[in-house]
Design an enzyme around this catalytic site. Sequence first.
Site, PDB file in Angstrom:
ATOM      1  N   ASP A  82       0.851  -1.183   0.000  1.00  0.00           N
ATOM      2  CA  ASP A  82       0.000   0.000   0.000  1.00  0.00           C
ATOM      3  C   ASP A  82       0.887   1.232   0.000  1.00  0.00           C
ATOM      4  O   ASP A  82       1.980   1.233   0.565  1.00  0.00           O
ATOM      5  CB  ASP A  82      -0.985   0.006   1.180  1.00  0.00           C
ATOM      6  CG  ASP A  82      -0.318   0.136   2.538  1.00  0.00           C
ATOM      7  OD1 ASP A  82      -0.024   1.274   2.959  1.00  0.00           O
ATOM      8  OD2 ASP A  82      -0.082  -0.904   3.186  1.00  0.00           O
TER       9      ASP A  82
ATOM     10  N   ASP B 292      -9.424   3.285   6.417  1.00  0.00           N
ATOM     11  CA  ASP B 292      -8.271   3.232   7.316  1.00  0.00           C
ATOM     12  C   ASP B 292      -8.655   3.956   8.596  1.00  0.00           C
ATOM     13  O   ASP B 292      -8.756   5.181   8.638  1.00  0.00           O
ATOM     14  CB  ASP B 292      -7.073   3.900   6.635  1.00  0.00           C
ATOM     15  CG  ASP B 292      -5.846   4.017   7.547  1.00  0.00           C
ATOM     16  OD1 ASP B 292      -5.911   3.562   8.708  1.00  0.00           O
ATOM     17  OD2 ASP B 292      -4.838   4.577   7.088  1.00  0.00           O
TER      18      ASP B 292
ATOM     19  N   GLU C 250      -7.466   4.186  12.483  1.00  0.00           N
ATOM     20  CA  GLU C 250      -6.352   3.821  13.364  1.00  0.00           C
ATOM     21  C   GLU C 250      -6.093   4.932  14.374  1.00  0.00           C
ATOM     22  O   GLU C 250      -6.884   5.870  14.493  1.00  0.00           O
ATOM     23  CB  GLU C 250      -5.105   3.540  12.540  1.00  0.00           C
ATOM     24  CG  GLU C 250      -4.647   4.693  11.645  1.00  0.00           C
ATOM     25  CD  GLU C 250      -3.395   4.344  10.842  1.00  0.00           C
ATOM     26  OE1 GLU C 250      -2.309   4.378  11.437  1.00  0.00           O
ATOM     27  OE2 GLU C 250      -3.516   4.040   9.627  1.00  0.00           O
TER      28      GLU C 250
END
Length: 271
Positions: free
Chosen positions: A70, A159, A161
């Site tokens: 990624d 995403d 986090e």
Amino acid sequence: MRIRRCTLLLSTLGAALALAVPSTATAASAPTDDRRHYDLDHAGSTIRAHEGGAAPGTAAQPLAGVAGMDVSSHQGAVDWPAAWRAGARFAIVKATEGTSYRNPKFGQQYGGSYNAGMVRGAYHFAIPSSSSGAAQANFFVDNGGGWKADGRTLPPALDIEYNPYGSMCYGLSQAAMTRWIRDFSATVHARTGRHPLIYTATNWWRTCTGDNASFGADHPLWIARYASSPGPLPAGWPAHTIWQHADSGRFPGDQNVFNGSLTQLRELATG
């Protein structure tokens, strides 16, 4: 006498201006959207600081699965044919962050990985404290986070986090965070027909959602852990789909492995 009066006038005017105009330090003390380090925020940019892991460049390549990577604008223009020759068969590219940032290298990275023969996907770096899940999902889909059933495009990815700008859970309660993720997911699903991949770390998920188990049935898990195994998974997921196992290695960007065969990876892309 005139000189003294002019000097006094200038001195008085300068003092008045100093009071009227904030100093640079004062004006910059409150964080603003423009001060975000977008180019440094990417899938895994907070993981090592919070969870540690194998030293950069020393993590072993998992023996099973399909190797991938990624990337974000931090990698710049990627040499995709070289990454293909090195063994990468899929790539997930940062498209957006919040509701104002678009990866300036997205076209080269998203299109270039596809042209090299890879299965490719796009992800959104979430900032749940700045706007709603629906707002960020719409911005993401409008700017690269779409999907098509061509067997080469992965579901859009979220995403979620550790907060790179403040408190770990962005100031949200576990219930509020769960609602935010559900809002994002529902919007992506309504617009693309796919539930998003969820990128996260087990410790973050347990702390910030209360280890909510309701996403595992229909959201593929992209787990982050820089160790010799994916380790314990968040509740609701009996297995991971993709494992980000290192933040450096033989490919540009982060190192990933798909938990299955290339045929199964293409099936995931096809939906």
